[in-house]
Enzyme design. Structure first.
Site, PDB file in Angstrom:
ATOM      1  N   GLU A 270      10.073  16.684   6.172  1.00 50.67           N
ATOM      2  CA  GLU A 270      10.618  15.787   7.186  1.00 50.67           C
ATOM      3  C   GLU A 270      11.693  14.921   6.516  1.00 50.67           C
ATOM      4  O   GLU A 270      11.427  14.316   5.477  1.00 50.67           O
ATOM      5  CB  GLU A 270       9.528  14.892   7.747  1.00 50.67           C
ATOM      6  CG  GLU A 270       8.413  15.628   8.468  1.00 50.67           C
ATOM      7  CD  GLU A 270       7.316  14.667   8.907  1.00 50.67           C
ATOM      8  OE1 GLU A 270       7.569  13.870   9.829  1.00 50.67           O
ATOM      9  OE2 GLU A 270       6.236  14.704   8.307  1.00 50.67           O
ATOM     10  N   ARG A 485      -3.249  19.465  -2.360  1.00 53.37           N
ATOM     11  CA  ARG A 485      -2.058  18.698  -2.728  1.00 53.37           C
ATOM     12  C   ARG A 485      -2.237  18.093  -4.116  1.00 53.37           C
ATOM     13  O   ARG A 485      -3.358  17.955  -4.616  1.00 53.37           O
ATOM     14  CB  ARG A 485      -1.763  17.618  -1.691  1.00 53.37           C
ATOM     15  CG  ARG A 485      -2.819  16.545  -1.576  1.00 53.37           C
ATOM     16  CD  ARG A 485      -2.463  15.560  -0.461  1.00 53.37           C
ATOM     17  NE  ARG A 485      -1.233  14.847  -0.806  1.00 53.37           N
ATOM     18  CZ  ARG A 485      -0.589  14.078   0.073  1.00 53.37           C
ATOM     19  NH1 ARG A 485      -1.022  13.965   1.314  1.00 53.37           N
ATOM     20  NH2 ARG A 485       0.505  13.427  -0.298  1.00 53.37           N
ATOM     21  N   LYS A 495       5.600   6.807   1.999  1.00 54.83           N
ATOM     22  CA  LYS A 495       6.874   6.165   2.328  1.00 54.83           C
ATOM     23  C   LYS A 495       6.668   4.700   2.703  1.00 54.83           C
ATOM     24  O   LYS A 495       7.402   3.818   2.259  1.00 54.83           O
ATOM     25  CB  LYS A 495       7.544   6.917   3.483  1.00 54.83           C
ATOM     26  CG  LYS A 495       7.713   8.408   3.277  1.00 54.83           C
ATOM     27  CD  LYS A 495       8.285   9.064   4.521  1.00 54.83           C
ATOM     28  CE  LYS A 495       8.302  10.580   4.385  1.00 54.83           C
ATOM     29  NZ  LYS A 495       6.993  11.205   4.542  1.00 54.83           N
TER      30      LYS A 495
END
Length: 774
Positions: A270, A485, A495
């Site tokens: 994204e 992950r 973020k």
């Protein structure tokens, strides 16, 4: 009364009562086993022998396609499938042939139906196997690996019963060796493994076809298709959990005609933030898997949320992918397919699989939401309302398009489209409705004919909607594979939290070298090869991996040790005057760029009567074990061939040492000193930034470990700036991101803040600890 009847039925198959009760707790398994046993009784009567019961249990517990239960039970009940190898072959066959009708002739041939293995054949196969290993058996006796005999005998007789082979092996070994004696009970002594010859560990810095050559053996071998046991292109249906329809095989045939059987992956970030160390694993996995299997990888920006997307993020993401050494086959955007996605949304409504809903956002949150009162509204009404959404007749939040399915995590009817009046960076004001990830992702994969949609484990709950949506529209359905992950201790990567750190003044920006964003690691001086090597060492795991930062730093040292030329710098200078300097002019000293390999060249530094050394390299009163400059203890100056000896200490009014006066001699003109220290002469003045961990605790986001929140866990010593460090003049022409090893101090990289006449260096990592030199 069903439970007691089922309990008796299951124990009648040979299951222990405990095992039978455990089975009853699994509703799906107990239902399937009950059906299998009931059908078998129609052929065998009420009593089922234990061997058949074991096969029926194995069939019920391992079969995924329940449509094939009756077909397979009939073979077990009629004793046409009577061994475990035959059952395994049968399960594999129906998994790889999902469509009707099954070719029974081919099925029976592939599953060994009708093949009878006699006791004589088993005896002969075991005898032949034992004869091949006879001498070693006689020497090692019962300490020999009997599993080897079993494996070789089974390879010769594919459809033989494993228990019969084991029994025959036991009998023939006993006949050959006789009963066990006391010596046979002792453990087999361990044989020291011969250490392989050292190979050249120097990593190549060339990048070939987007693949860092230095990691070929490690990462690429891990990513071979066979190693990961991924499906081959076009064989999506062989993947456990893959949902097939009447159109699946035709769609896969068309897919193969388009791709030619090529592996296709994609990296779909994204564009609303900067990539971090976890993304490096995703980049290596997606691009690396395609490369390892002669395929291609797309870089696809998931630009479906214009509110959060910025042009700088698109550029930064592309730059980081190429910095890591990969070249996308093609850069695409979800917005490339907005027209097609809209047309498919209309088709989904036509098929009765989607509807326009007016529940508000807060009503849709969570997993136990109230079913929408608009779920069953007429198709024509949803079509008109969806068109009204597209034409801007609804405010944001007033209407959504929802899909009719329940996801794996229990979430009901995920949103496919929502209203947003933010202009899009590529399509401008053309759209005021935008598709969601749940709707967009699988369809973009389908459009690009992705073979392996690789994503992290948190997307596992979306797998059901992934398969459902492609099948609901009768389009090619890729396979979604999930992996764990990668996280690091002493770090935050979200973020939102990085923005909080910036706002609080704890870090400067996304590329602050204390962060673990890829731009920050690049600025700090981490080579891309080191990051790729770290990802290879972590490997492709299903479980989430949280690593210690020092493991990444070790990979950095491995690369920089071979690529960063040496220079000398002094962080806390102490002026030293050589009173008997042998020349009226400075001497030119040739310093090897890599002392361990002088074929890589030299650089020249001046050596004058005034030099600067580290304050810590001098002590007036040396404690035991101290080997550097002190009264009566000379030291060598690296690369000069000279030794200096203390003559006088010059102190200021406060009593602090201001400078030293020394005499020098040739190193070969007397006793060898205990230590050689670095130095600079006629140096450049520069700024050096020394970094430590940003957080004090391993898990700064864990309330149990840091009750006050991650902002309360900041390390006040995470940055120390040395404003007037001295560096030898060999680095005068260095450019941003050039890397050096400052001898005895660590690895350093030129920061982009540098300007003409004022270099700024970031310490990338310290040198490996060597207590002998402290």
């Amino acid at each position: 009364m069903a439970a007691p009847d089922s309990l008796a039925l299951f124990t009648g198959l040979g299951l222990s009562e405990l095992k039978a009760r455990e089975t009853l707790k699994n509703a799906a398994l107990s239902t399937q086993l009950r059906e299998a046993a009931t059908q078998a009784q129609q052929t065998l009567g009420s009593t089922i022998d234990k061997a058949t019961g074991t096969l029926l249990y194995g069939l019920a517990s391992r079969l995924r396609d329940t449509r094939r239960l009756s077909f397979l039970v009939s073979y077990v009940a009629r004793k046409k499938i009577h061994t475990e190898p035959q059952l395994s072959a049968a399960l594999e066959y129906v998994r790889s042939h999902p469509l009707d009708p099954i070719d029974t002739s081919d099925f029976e041939q592939e599953c060994g139906v009708g093949v009878m293995v006699t006791p004589e054949q088993i005896e002969e196969a075991v005898e032949a196997t034992i004869n091949r290993h006879r001498s070693q058996l006689l020497m090692e006796r019962y300490r020999f690996n009997m599993g080897l005999l079993m494996g070789e005998a089974r390879a010769m007789l594919k459809w033989a019963d494993g228990k019969m082979i084991k029994h025959e092996v036991d009998m023939q070994v006993l006949h050959l060796l006789g009963p066990k004696v006391e010596a046979d009970l002792q453990k087999k002594p361990k044989v020291a493994k011969a250490r392989p010859e050292e190979t050249d560990k120097t990593p190549t810095k060339d990048v070939e076809n987007g693949e860092p050559a230095c990691q070929t053996l490690s990462l690429m071998e891990q990513l071979r298709g066979e190693a990961l046991k991924f499906h081959k292109p076009g064989e999506n249906y062989k993947t456990p959990g893959y949902v097939t329809t009447a159109h699946t095989m035709d769609l896969l045939k068309q897919h193969l005609e388009i791709t030619g059987g090529q592996v296709r992956t994609r990296f779909p970030p994204e564009p609303n933030g900067i990539l971090h160390i976890g993304h490096a694993k995703a980049i290596n996995f997606n691009f690396g898997y395609a490369k390892a299997n002669s395929g291609i990888c797309f870089l696809r920006f998931d630009d479906t949320n214009p509110e959060k997307e910025e042009a700088k993020f698109f550029t930064a993401i592309y730059d980081m992918v190429t910095w890591l050494g990969y070249t996308p086959y093609k850069v695409t955007y979800a917005s490339d397919y907005f027209d097609q996605l809209y047309a498919w949304a209309l088709e989904l409504i036509h098929r009765g699989q989607a509807y326009v809903c007016h529940q508000r956002g807060e009503e849709l949150k969570g997993h136990n939401t109230v079913p929408s009162p608009w779920r069953d509204r007429p198709v024509e009404e949803s079509l008109l309302l969806f068109e009204s959404m597209r034409k801007g007749k609804f405010a944001e939040g007033e209407a959504t398009l929802r899909m009719k399915l329940v996801m794996e995590d229990g979430k009901m009817d995920p949103v496919a489209y929502r209203v947003k009046y933010t202009p899009h960076h590529r399509t401008g004001d053309k759209w005021c409705i935008y598709p969601t990830y749940d709707y967009t992702h699988c369809l973009c994969d389908s459009i690009e004919h992705i073979t392996h949609s690789l994503c992290t484990k948190e997307f596992q709950s979306r797998r059901s909607s992934y398969f459902w949506l492609c099948n609901a529209l009768d389009v090619y359905c890729p396979v979604q594979w999930e992996y764990g992950r990668l996280n690091l201790h002493y770090a935050v990567v979200s973020k939102r939290k990085i923005l909080q750190l910036v706002a609080a003044g704890a870090v400067r920006e996304w590329d602050d070298p204390r962060l673990f964003t890829l731009t920050a690691l690049k600025r700090r001086g981490f080579p891309p090869e080191a990051i790729n090597n770290f990802c290879a060492r972590v490997g492709v795991t299903v479980a989430q991996t949280t690593m210690e930062p020092h493991l990444l730093e070790a990979c950095v040292r491995d690369v920089l040790n071979d690529t960063a030329p040496r220079a000398m710098a002094v962080l806390e200078p102490l002026r030293v005057v050589i009173t008997n300097f042998p020349s009226a002019e400075p001497l030119d000293i040739q310093v090897p760029n890599f002392p361990a390999d002088e074929t890589k060249g030299f650089h020249q530094v001046p050596f004058a009567s005034v030099v600067f050394i580290e304050k810590m390299d001098f002590k007036e009163e040396a404690e035991p074990g101290y080997k550097r400059l002190a009264w009566g203890q000379p030291v060598g100056l690296r690369h000069t061939g000279y030794v200096i000896e203390l003559q006088h200490v010059v102190k200021g009014p406060s009593g602090s040492v201001e400078s030293l006066q020394v005499i020098c001699r040739r190193a070969d003109a007397g006793e060898k000193p205990k230590a050689f220290i670095h130095w600079v002469s006629q140096p450049l003045t520069c700024e050096i930034r020394l970094y430590e961990r940003l957080f004090q605790h391993k898990n700064p986001e864990d309330p149990a470990e840091v009750p006050g929140g991650f902002l309360s866990d900041l390390n006040p010593e995470s940055l120390r700036v040395v404003e007037a460090a001295l560096v030898d003049c060999s680095v005068a022409l260095a450019k941003p991101f050039d890397k050096f090893q400052f001898e005895r101090l660590g690895y350093f990289s030129v920061d982009p803040d540098s300007c003409e006449g004022q270099l700024v260096f970031n310490r990338t990592v310290t040198l490996k600890e060597d207590p002998g030199k402290l």
